[in-house]
Design a protein around this motif. Structure first.
Motif, PDB file in Angstrom:
ATOM      1  N   UNK A 129      10.693  14.710   5.823  1.00 56.87           N
ATOM      2  CA  UNK A 129       9.735  15.224   5.102  1.00 56.87           C
ATOM      3  C   UNK A 129       9.421  14.784   3.706  1.00 56.87           C
ATOM      4  N   UNK A 130      10.743  14.270   3.358  1.00 58.88           N
ATOM      5  CA  UNK A 130      10.597  13.666   1.636  1.00 58.88           C
ATOM      6  C   UNK A 130      10.118  12.340   1.582  1.00 58.88           C
ATOM      7  N   UNK A 131       9.583  11.683   2.973  1.00 55.36           N
ATOM      8  CA  UNK A 131       8.910  10.384   2.891  1.00 55.36           C
ATOM      9  C   UNK A 131       7.672  10.606   3.215  1.00 55.36           C
ATOM     10  N   UNK A 132       7.307  11.632   4.162  1.00 55.14           N
ATOM     11  CA  UNK A 132       5.921  11.434   5.056  1.00 55.14           C
ATOM     12  C   UNK A 132       5.034  12.882   4.744  1.00 55.14           C
ATOM     13  N   UNK A 133       5.649  13.554   3.631  1.00 54.79           N
ATOM     14  CA  UNK A 133       4.746  14.813   3.304  1.00 54.79           C
ATOM     15  C   UNK A 133       3.426  14.409   3.084  1.00 54.79           C
ATOM     16  N   UNK A 134       2.997  13.488   2.563  1.00 52.93           N
ATOM     17  CA  UNK A 134       1.680  12.526   2.335  1.00 52.93           C
ATOM     18  C   UNK A 134       1.423  11.373   2.698  1.00 52.93           C
ATOM     19  N   UNK A 135       2.119  11.163   4.096  1.00 54.60           N
ATOM     20  CA  UNK A 135       1.629   9.743   4.624  1.00 54.60           C
ATOM     21  C   UNK A 135       1.226  10.088   5.977  1.00 54.60           C
ATOM     22  N   UNK A 136       0.361   9.099   6.291  1.00 56.56           N
ATOM     23  CA  UNK A 136       0.162   8.971   7.992  1.00 56.56           C
ATOM     24  C   UNK A 136       1.407   8.600   8.757  1.00 56.56           C
ATOM     25  N   UNK A 137       1.432   9.335   9.787  1.00 54.88           N
ATOM     26  CA  UNK A 137       2.723   9.279  10.657  1.00 54.88           C
ATOM     27  C   UNK A 137       2.092   8.720  11.972  1.00 54.88           C
ATOM     28  N   UNK A 138       2.103   7.199  11.889  1.00 57.95           N
ATOM     29  CA  UNK A 138       1.273   6.706  12.984  1.00 57.95           C
ATOM     30  C   UNK A 138       1.871   6.404  14.525  1.00 57.95           C
TER      31      UNK A 138
ATOM     32  N   UNK B  73       1.077  -1.032   0.067  1.00 57.86           N
ATOM     33  CA  UNK B  73      -0.020  -0.076   0.018  1.00 57.86           C
ATOM     34  C   UNK B  73       1.003   1.260  -0.095  1.00 57.86           C
ATOM     35  N   UNK B  74       0.409   2.397   0.060  1.00 60.41           N
ATOM     36  CA  UNK B  74       1.084   3.600  -0.221  1.00 60.41           C
ATOM     37  C   UNK B  74       1.718   4.091   0.997  1.00 60.41           C
ATOM     38  N   UNK B  75       1.142   3.668   2.175  1.00 57.65           N
ATOM     39  CA  UNK B  75       2.030   3.777   3.337  1.00 57.65           C
ATOM     40  C   UNK B  75       3.182   2.800   3.578  1.00 57.65           C
ATOM     41  N   UNK B  76       2.992   1.567   3.418  1.00 59.40           N
ATOM     42  CA  UNK B  76       4.388   0.479   3.470  1.00 59.40           C
ATOM     43  C   UNK B  76       5.083   0.945   2.427  1.00 59.40           C
ATOM     44  N   UNK B  77       4.763   1.072   1.264  1.00 65.88           N
ATOM     45  CA  UNK B  77       5.821   1.301   0.100  1.00 65.88           C
ATOM     46  C   UNK B  77       6.525   2.619   0.420  1.00 65.88           C
ATOM     47  N   UNK B  78       5.863   3.756   0.867  1.00 69.58           N
ATOM     48  CA  UNK B  78       6.407   4.850   1.126  1.00 69.58           C
ATOM     49  C   UNK B  78       7.393   4.995   2.331  1.00 69.58           C
ATOM     50  N   UNK B  79       7.034   4.009   3.244  1.00 67.75           N
ATOM     51  CA  UNK B  79       7.772   3.899   4.611  1.00 67.75           C
ATOM     52  C   UNK B  79       9.281   3.170   4.097  1.00 67.75           C
ATOM     53  N   UNK B  80       9.225   2.394   2.939  1.00 72.96           N
ATOM     54  CA  UNK B  80      10.431   1.563   2.719  1.00 72.96           C
ATOM     55  C   UNK B  80      11.548   2.625   2.225  1.00 72.96           C
ATOM     56  N   UNK B  81      11.097   3.942   1.681  1.00 77.46           N
ATOM     57  CA  UNK B  81      12.249   4.650   1.711  1.00 77.46           C
ATOM     58  C   UNK B  81      12.942   5.445   2.612  1.00 77.46           C
ATOM     59  N   UNK B  82      12.429   5.063   4.024  1.00 74.85           N
ATOM     60  CA  UNK B  82      13.232   5.659   5.164  1.00 74.85           C
ATOM     61  C   UNK B  82      14.045   4.429   5.583  1.00 74.85           C
ATOM     62  N   UNK B  83      15.208   4.459   6.026  1.00 69.81           N
ATOM     63  CA  UNK B  83      16.203   3.579   6.504  1.00 69.81           C
ATOM     64  C   UNK B  83      15.590   2.683   7.730  1.00 69.81           C
ATOM     65  N   UNK B  84      15.760   1.572   7.930  1.00 71.23           N
ATOM     66  CA  UNK B  84      15.437   0.630   8.968  1.00 71.23           C
ATOM     67  C   UNK B  84      15.859   1.334  10.324  1.00 71.23           C
ATOM     68  N   UNK B  85      17.100   1.872  10.353  1.00 70.68           N
ATOM     69  CA  UNK B  85      17.606   2.354  11.451  1.00 70.68           C
ATOM     70  C   UNK B  85      16.634   3.494  12.183  1.00 70.68           C
TER      71      UNK B  85
END
Length: 737
Positions: free
Chosen positions: A621-630, A563-575
């Motif tokens: 900001x580059x990752x979460x501009x249009x995503x929920x921040x749960x 989904x758009x959330x899971x795909x988008x959050x893959x752009x952020x490092x696991x660390x």
């Protein structure tokens, strides 16, 4: 204080650990004849000790006794007709063998008992005895009365610690029972075993007797023999009468397809056809074939225009057709109905969706037209729903599955499993649609639902595999969950299966929402959806940790969420994900020291606010501009509630809006300069917390004198309520003006 829950066992219930150990031993002895140390007297003594033990435990009201159901290692059901199998003796049975191509017959010599399984003792003519265990039978009936004759197809023999071995039947289609408490059994036995010539009128009379005693299966068998034995000259009167009687027996036995066929076979071109058409109409109604039911009721009324019952049935059908064709429901009536019963009498509305193939996720559901925000996508009655609504307390049933080493402590799930097996077995017309659902990697035999020896082939292990992938947790009334102080009993959930809804794929940010009223699921669009859009809903509320979600979906459902959330959050490092999760846990620990409805020192509130700002900074900001921040949702809710308690309306509104932002409804929800309130619905997650935040924001804006913004919040809350509750009925209780 919660009652203590103990596992109640008897000598035939070994528990999962022993079951696995005994299965391992069984495999080492596979193909060998079991050593029999127990004679008939020993088995009978042990059997009645178990009955007394269970009775004593049930009298102990101070302890909650939990049944443990163990699903053994899977094996295929028999798909061969009985007359093509070879009869063998109990003394021929071998350990851990399914005896393909064979069958045994015997008589039950004890009263059975139903607990986690149904257990009885059987004996054949040679006086050899054995323990018979039926897995996953219906708790509400006694399927094996004493002195019943059973035929077991391809019997499976399993070692048992206390009785050397048991014959275990897990598929209901693998056993045929001639009930010992049935008034027609003696006649049937005379006909089959003694080859006695019985006249058609005698068969019909015995069928009438069985019918009056509520033995519908026996009545059906007797009427069948009467029809088959009737002479050609009798067919115009006698046979049609037998068809009419068998039709009604089939109707009361819930064999609706057979009832319809028999009713039409009974038609003779006379006034008596009115009753036949009436029965056919009722059968079609139960099959949910409302148009066909309407045609038969109209024919019945043509022959008997003054029939009040037929007129009443026809009016009921017209209401169902309006629901089915147009999605017009009386939701207020539906809500009133569920107060006294959970199985409601309503039609499905599925015209706005259709099953189709997705690019990557197999089959899915797609819109058949342009859908407006809040519009009903579908409304569906549960295929199977047990009346087991429970919370997080001790369960009265625990289900262990040795095929995947899973443990299911929620009572509704084993109840659903058993109910599904029985529903499919007793209603063959349901099998096709159910077995079409995804069952994972389970190897099918291709004959599921086929009618052999008069009953459908029901693979109990496949049923459980399908259940695991296609069930929903549901409250009795979703509207109640929106209460700020909802009584615990109203939050209790059951587990059920809805067929059409099962084709809907998951998204952590879905485009539709589901609500429940009794056994009805109402699915509405969260925002406008063009024709051909795949609809998605949440299988479970998404965990704030993307790393947790990344592991959970493959484990539980066999897919990776894209989904758009899971795909988008893959752009952020696991660390960074790990840092966010760790900080969110620290904030939760700090907040839990103080309930938001208590007087909290401002210094403690500031500490949570500072930690929350650090957590915000960890969201790129580059990752979460249009995503929920749960990970920010619950800190925002805590601060909103803290300031609500202290009547700091400015801060209360601020954090209510923060909750909505963190659920993905956009960064510019409130335009103070232009006195405007607007949300980006396409990216937001609609749920109870978001609804309550809107209600609290409206309350705060009212107190601050900003009525336009308050009305904007209320309008958005009404839109959410429609989706979360399924209808607007009762909204005034949750959202006062």
């Amino acid at each position: 204080m919660a009652q203590k829950s103990n596992i109640l066992i008897n000598t035939y219930e070994q528990g999962p650990d022993k079951e696995q150990a005994v299965h391992k031993l069984s495999n080492s002895l596979a193909g060998e004849l079991p050593t029999r140390n127990h004679d008939t007297e020993d088995l009978l003594k042990q059997h009645y000790q178990n009955i007394h033990h269970i009775e004593d435990c049930e009298k102990d009201t101070k302890t909650t006794w939990a049944k443990q159901i163990v699903i053994p290692i899977a094996y295929a059901p028999c798909v061969t007709p009985l007359d093509q199998l070879n009869q063998i003796s109990l003394s021929d049975l071998k350990v851990e063998t399914h005896h393909r191509g064979s069958f045994i017959t015997a008589t039950t010599i004890t009263l059975p008992y139903n607990f986690s399984s149904t257990v009885t003792i059987i004996q054949e003519v040679s006086t050899v005895t054995a323990v018979l265990v039926l897995g996953f039978q219906d708790d509400t009936i006694s399927p094996l009365p004493q002195n019943s004759t059973v035929a077991i197809k391809e019997p499976y023999v399993q070692l048992n610690e206390n009785s050397d071995y048991v014959i275990r039947v897990d598929h209901p289609s693998d056993i045929a029972v001639l009930r010992g408490d049935d008034p027609a059994v003696s006649m049937i036995m005379q006909f089959v075993a003694e080859k006695k010539d019985i006249k058609p009128v005698e068969w019909r009379s015995e069928g009438d007797r069985a019918f009056l005693e509520g033995k519908y299966s026996s009545a059906i068998e007797c009427y069948t023999q009467a029809i088959d034995a009737s002479l050609p000259l009798e067919e115009t009167i006698f046979t049609q009468d037998a068809y009419r009687k068998r039709a009604f027996a089939n109707l009361l036995a819930h064999r609706y397809q057979a009832a319809k066929v028999d009713s039409l076979s009974a038609c003779s071109g006379t006034a008596l056809d009115a009753k036949a058409y009436f029965t056919a109409g009722r059968a079609c109604y139960s099959l949910r074939s409302y148009s066909e039911s309407k045609s038969y009721l109209e024919k019945s009324l043509e022959l008997e225009p003054t029939d009040i019952k037929a007129r009443k049935e026809l009016n009921r059908i017209l209401i169902r057709l309006d629901e089915q064709e147009n999605g017009n429901y009386d939701f207020a009536q539906m809500i009133r109905e569920q107060e006294s019963k959970i199985w409601l009498d309503h039609a499905d509305f599925t015209a706005n969706v259709e099953v189709g193939m997705t690019e990557k996720s197999g089959r899915g559901l797609f819109t058949t037209k342009d859908i407006a925000a809040g519009e009903i996508l579908m409304s569906e009655k549960a295929f199977c729903l047990p009346d087991k609504y429970t919370g997080d307390g001790p369960s009265d049933t625990v289900l262990f599955n040795l095929n995947n080493n899973s443990r299911t402590p929620k009572a509704a799930q084993p109840a659903l499993f058993r109910k599904l097996v029985q529903e499919l077995y007793h209603n063959p017309q349901l099998c096709k649609d159910f077995f079409d659902l995804d069952g994972g990697e389970y190897v099918r035999n291709g004959k599921e639902g086929d009618i052999i020896d008069g009953v459908p082939i029901v693979d109990a292990f496949l049923v459980e595999c399908i259940r695991l992938k296609n069930c929903f947790s549901a409250p009795r009334l979703s509207r109640n969950l929106l209460k700020r102080d909802c009584p615990e009993v109203e939050t209790h959930l059951t587990t059920a299966t809805w067929l059409r809804a099962s084709y809907t794929n998951h998204s952590c940010v879905p485009n539709c929402g589901r609500a429940f009223i009794g056994d009805m699921m109402i699915v509405r669009a969260l925002h406008a959806l063009p024709k051909g859009t795949e609809i998605t809903h949440q299988y479970i509320a998404p965990d704030a940790s993307t790393l947790f979600r990344r592991k959970g979906f493959p484990t539980n459902w066999g897919f990776e969420c894209a989904c758009r959330l899971c795909s988008g959050e893959r752009e952020s490092p696991d660390t960074i994900h790990t840092k966010r999760t760790d900080l969110a846990k620290k904030i939760k620990k700090e907040a839990l020291k103080m309930a938001p409805t208590s007087k909290i020192p401002i210094a403690n509130i500031r500490t949570v606010e500072r930690m929350m700002r650090k957590l915000e900074d960890l969201h790129e900001r580059s990752v979460y501009a249009n995503l929920p921040r749960l990970t920010l949702v619950h800190p925002s809710i805590w601060l909103m509630e803290v300031y609500r308690f202290s009547k700091n309306y400015t801060k209360m509104v601020r954090y209510a809006i923060e909750v909505l932002k963190n659920f993905g409804f956009g960064d510019n929800i409130v335009d103070i300069d232009n006195n405007n309130f607007s949300m980006k619905w396409e990216g937001g997650i609609v749920n109870t917390e978001a609804f309550n935040s809107l209600v609290i924001a409206a309350e705060g804006y009212d107190m601050l004198g900003k009525s336009v913004l308050a009305e904007g919040c209320r309008a958005a809350a009404k839109r959410m309520f429609l989706v979360l509750a399924g209808s607007e009925v009762g909204i005034e209780r949750f959202l006062p003006a």
